[in-house]
Design a protein around this motif. Sequence first.
Motif, PDB file in Angstrom:
ATOM      1  N   ASN A   1     -30.507 -19.914 -22.511  1.00  0.00           N
ATOM      2  CA  ASN A   1     -31.724 -20.236 -23.279  1.00  0.00           C
ATOM      3  C   ASN A   1     -31.531 -21.403 -24.239  1.00  0.00           C
ATOM      4  N   SER A   2     -30.296 -21.831 -24.414  1.00  0.00           N
ATOM      5  CA  SER A   2     -30.075 -22.916 -25.384  1.00  0.00           C
ATOM      6  C   SER A   2     -29.253 -24.071 -24.810  1.00  0.00           C
ATOM      7  N   TRP A   3     -28.690 -23.916 -23.618  1.00  0.00           N
ATOM      8  CA  TRP A   3     -27.758 -24.905 -23.081  1.00  0.00           C
ATOM      9  C   TRP A   3     -28.370 -26.321 -23.018  1.00  0.00           C
ATOM     10  N   GLY A   4     -27.531 -27.288 -23.308  1.00  0.00           N
ATOM     11  CA  GLY A   4     -27.927 -28.683 -23.149  1.00  0.00           C
ATOM     12  C   GLY A   4     -26.675 -29.524 -23.008  1.00  0.00           C
ATOM     13  N   ASN A   5     -26.819 -30.731 -22.481  1.00  0.00           N
ATOM     14  CA  ASN A   5     -25.639 -31.607 -22.361  1.00  0.00           C
ATOM     15  C   ASN A   5     -25.942 -33.026 -22.823  1.00  0.00           C
ATOM     16  N   GLY A   6     -26.979 -33.141 -23.670  1.00  0.00           N
ATOM     17  CA  GLY A   6     -27.305 -34.468 -24.208  1.00  0.00           C
ATOM     18  C   GLY A   6     -28.219 -35.268 -23.301  1.00  0.00           C
ATOM     19  N   ILE A   7     -28.483 -34.761 -22.103  1.00  0.00           N
ATOM     20  CA  ILE A   7     -29.424 -35.440 -21.208  1.00  0.00           C
ATOM     21  C   ILE A   7     -30.762 -34.701 -21.314  1.00  0.00           C
ATOM     22  N   GLY A   8     -31.785 -35.422 -21.737  1.00  0.00           N
ATOM     23  CA  GLY A   8     -33.104 -34.794 -21.860  1.00  0.00           C
ATOM     24  C   GLY A   8     -33.109 -33.663 -22.879  1.00  0.00           C
TER      25      GLY A   8
ATOM     26  N   LYS B   1     -29.561 -23.286 -17.709  1.00  0.00           N
ATOM     27  CA  LYS B   1     -28.170 -23.732 -17.557  1.00  0.00           C
ATOM     28  C   LYS B   1     -27.837 -23.888 -16.066  1.00  0.00           C
ATOM     29  N   PRO B   2     -27.370 -25.083 -15.671  1.00  0.00           N
ATOM     30  CA  PRO B   2     -27.099 -25.359 -14.260  1.00  0.00           C
ATOM     31  C   PRO B   2     -25.617 -25.222 -13.885  1.00  0.00           C
ATOM     32  N   ALA B   3     -25.389 -25.068 -12.605  1.00  0.00           N
ATOM     33  CA  ALA B   3     -24.025 -25.123 -12.054  1.00  0.00           C
ATOM     34  C   ALA B   3     -24.116 -25.702 -10.648  1.00  0.00           C
ATOM     35  N   THR B   4     -23.008 -26.272 -10.204  1.00  0.00           N
ATOM     36  CA  THR B   4     -22.960 -26.744  -8.812  1.00  0.00           C
ATOM     37  C   THR B   4     -21.884 -25.967  -8.074  1.00  0.00           C
ATOM     38  N   GLY B   5     -22.134 -25.748  -6.797  1.00  0.00           N
ATOM     39  CA  GLY B   5     -21.174 -24.953  -6.041  1.00  0.00           C
ATOM     40  C   GLY B   5     -21.334 -25.081  -4.541  1.00  0.00           C
ATOM     41  N   THR B   6     -20.654 -24.196  -3.858  1.00  0.00           N
ATOM     42  CA  THR B   6     -20.735 -24.168  -2.400  1.00  0.00           C
ATOM     43  C   THR B   6     -21.100 -22.756  -1.953  1.00  0.00           C
ATOM     44  N   TRP B   7     -21.560 -22.670  -0.722  1.00  0.00           N
ATOM     45  CA  TRP B   7     -22.050 -21.389  -0.175  1.00  0.00           C
ATOM     46  C   TRP B   7     -21.577 -21.263   1.268  1.00  0.00           C
ATOM     47  N   ARG B   8     -21.120 -20.095   1.644  1.00  0.00           N
ATOM     48  CA  ARG B   8     -20.671 -19.832   3.017  1.00  0.00           C
ATOM     49  C   ARG B   8     -19.626 -20.861   3.471  1.00  0.00           C
TER      50      ARG B   8
ATOM     51  N   PRO C   1     -23.723 -27.359   0.087  1.00  0.00           N
ATOM     52  CA  PRO C   1     -23.765 -27.553  -1.369  1.00  0.00           C
ATOM     53  C   PRO C   1     -24.963 -26.821  -1.975  1.00  0.00           C
ATOM     54  N   VAL C   2     -24.744 -26.141  -3.081  1.00  0.00           N
ATOM     55  CA  VAL C   2     -25.854 -25.443  -3.725  1.00  0.00           C
ATOM     56  C   VAL C   2     -25.933 -25.836  -5.194  1.00  0.00           C
ATOM     57  N   GLN C   3     -27.149 -25.756  -5.704  1.00  0.00           N
ATOM     58  CA  GLN C   3     -27.325 -25.868  -7.148  1.00  0.00           C
ATOM     59  C   GLN C   3     -27.937 -24.565  -7.625  1.00  0.00           C
ATOM     60  N   VAL C   4     -27.367 -24.047  -8.706  1.00  0.00           N
ATOM     61  CA  VAL C   4     -27.875 -22.842  -9.348  1.00  0.00           C
ATOM     62  C   VAL C   4     -28.406 -23.254 -10.710  1.00  0.00           C
ATOM     63  N   LEU C   5     -29.541 -22.674 -11.092  1.00  0.00           N
ATOM     64  CA  LEU C   5     -30.084 -22.936 -12.426  1.00  0.00           C
ATOM     65  C   LEU C   5     -30.586 -21.612 -12.985  1.00  0.00           C
ATOM     66  N   ARG C   6     -29.927 -21.150 -14.043  1.00  0.00           N
ATOM     67  CA  ARG C   6     -30.452 -19.952 -14.708  1.00  0.00           C
ATOM     68  C   ARG C   6     -31.528 -20.437 -15.673  1.00  0.00           C
ATOM     69  N   ILE C   7     -32.761 -20.185 -15.303  1.00  0.00           N
ATOM     70  CA  ILE C   7     -33.917 -20.751 -16.001  1.00  0.00           C
ATOM     71  C   ILE C   7     -34.130 -20.057 -17.338  1.00  0.00           C
ATOM     72  N   ALA C   8     -34.410 -20.859 -18.368  1.00  0.00           N
ATOM     73  CA  ALA C   8     -34.684 -20.296 -19.700  1.00  0.00           C
ATOM     74  C   ALA C   8     -35.901 -19.375 -19.620  1.00  0.00           C
ATOM     75  N   ASP C   9     -35.900 -18.332 -20.440  1.00  0.00           N
ATOM     76  CA  ASP C   9     -36.996 -17.350 -20.410  1.00  0.00           C
ATOM     77  C   ASP C   9     -38.357 -18.021 -20.592  1.00  0.00           C
ATOM     78  N   SER C  10     -38.416 -19.002 -21.504  1.00  0.00           N
ATOM     79  CA  SER C  10     -39.709 -19.653 -21.772  1.00  0.00           C
ATOM     80  C   SER C  10     -40.251 -20.324 -20.509  1.00  0.00           C
ATOM     81  N   GLU C  11     -39.382 -21.001 -19.760  1.00  0.00           N
ATOM     82  CA  GLU C  11     -39.813 -21.687 -18.528  1.00  0.00           C
ATOM     83  C   GLU C  11     -40.173 -20.677 -17.445  1.00  0.00           C
ATOM     84  N   ALA C  12     -39.383 -19.617 -17.345  1.00  0.00           N
ATOM     85  CA  ALA C  12     -39.658 -18.601 -16.323  1.00  0.00           C
ATOM     86  C   ALA C  12     -41.012 -17.936 -16.588  1.00  0.00           C
ATOM     87  N   ASP C  13     -41.325 -17.700 -17.875  1.00  0.00           N
ATOM     88  CA  ASP C  13     -42.625 -17.095 -18.213  1.00  0.00           C
ATOM     89  C   ASP C  13     -43.765 -18.010 -17.774  1.00  0.00           C
TER      90      ASP C  13
END
Length: 286
Positions: free
Chosen positions: A164-171, A177-184, A195-207
């Motif tokens: 809910n608070s993550w940031g990295n100075g971009i935007g 909060k994002p992560a990059t990874g692999t699948w299967r 290649p996969v991208q995961v994003l745990r969406i902030a509650d405000s955006e999910a609402d």
Amino acid sequence: MDSDKYPGTTSRRRFVKGVLGASVLAGVGTAGGAAVTTATNPAGLGGGNIEFLGIELVEGPAPRGMPLIPVEIGDDGTISGLWPEAEQRDVGGRSVAVAQTDVGGTTYSTEWFQYCGIQDIPAIDPEADQDNTFRYDESSPYDWQSEDVTAGDPMNVADFEDYNSWGNGIGQAGLGKPATGTWRSDGVDSEETLPVQVLRIADSEADRMRQDPTMAAWLDAAAPENVLAWLSKCTHFCCVPGFKSTPQSTQFNAENDVYCPCHQSVYDPFSLVSESFVALPRPEGE
Ligand code: FES
């Protein structure tokens, strides 16, 4: 005289070849269209026109969004992508393995991922016995990944606690909060990973997303604890885009979106849309 004949013949051959080449390419370019299906189906398995749900393309030359992957979270917090049980179906008089299932009212099929060469890798076979856990990759653009977790480790929802608070100075911070990874892709050549991208969406955006019935249905069925995932392959020329993965995205107003650095396509991970495309067939004998 004689010496004039050869150049003439040669250039005529070249011309004919050129015309053939151009018409074949035009067929492929029309695309995704029927030409591709007709030309490739006899030599491959599955594919064809298919509807999928993806994160929306909002800018740039890519033809469509990137396909979502339904997420599952285990009792220990491990994050995986859903791979439906494969079954044999009669498709055009042939028995073909198909892996699809209903996810929140959407027919989810692994054919959603059959583009950009992914259709050729062994892990995309519906019957391939691969580990469905998302694993952190080696060249993540996010500092938190290199500092807090190890490449190859399973992604765990506990690693995203500050979503809910993550940031990295971009935007803007606090969108998720994002992560990059692999699948299967365990134990396979790095050329052949999903290649996969995961994003745990902030509650405000999910609402906000839940105001839309299609998005609410997907989030409820396939994004537990707001963990959204998609195949990270740009539908333009197959680069790997990223959410807040490069400061360059700011120049294209994409600092709060998913930005592809190759030709500036921009995808909105907070908008999920249904689209269709022509999935490419898998090779025979896989
Ligand atoms: S915009 Fe061209 S590969 Fe992504």
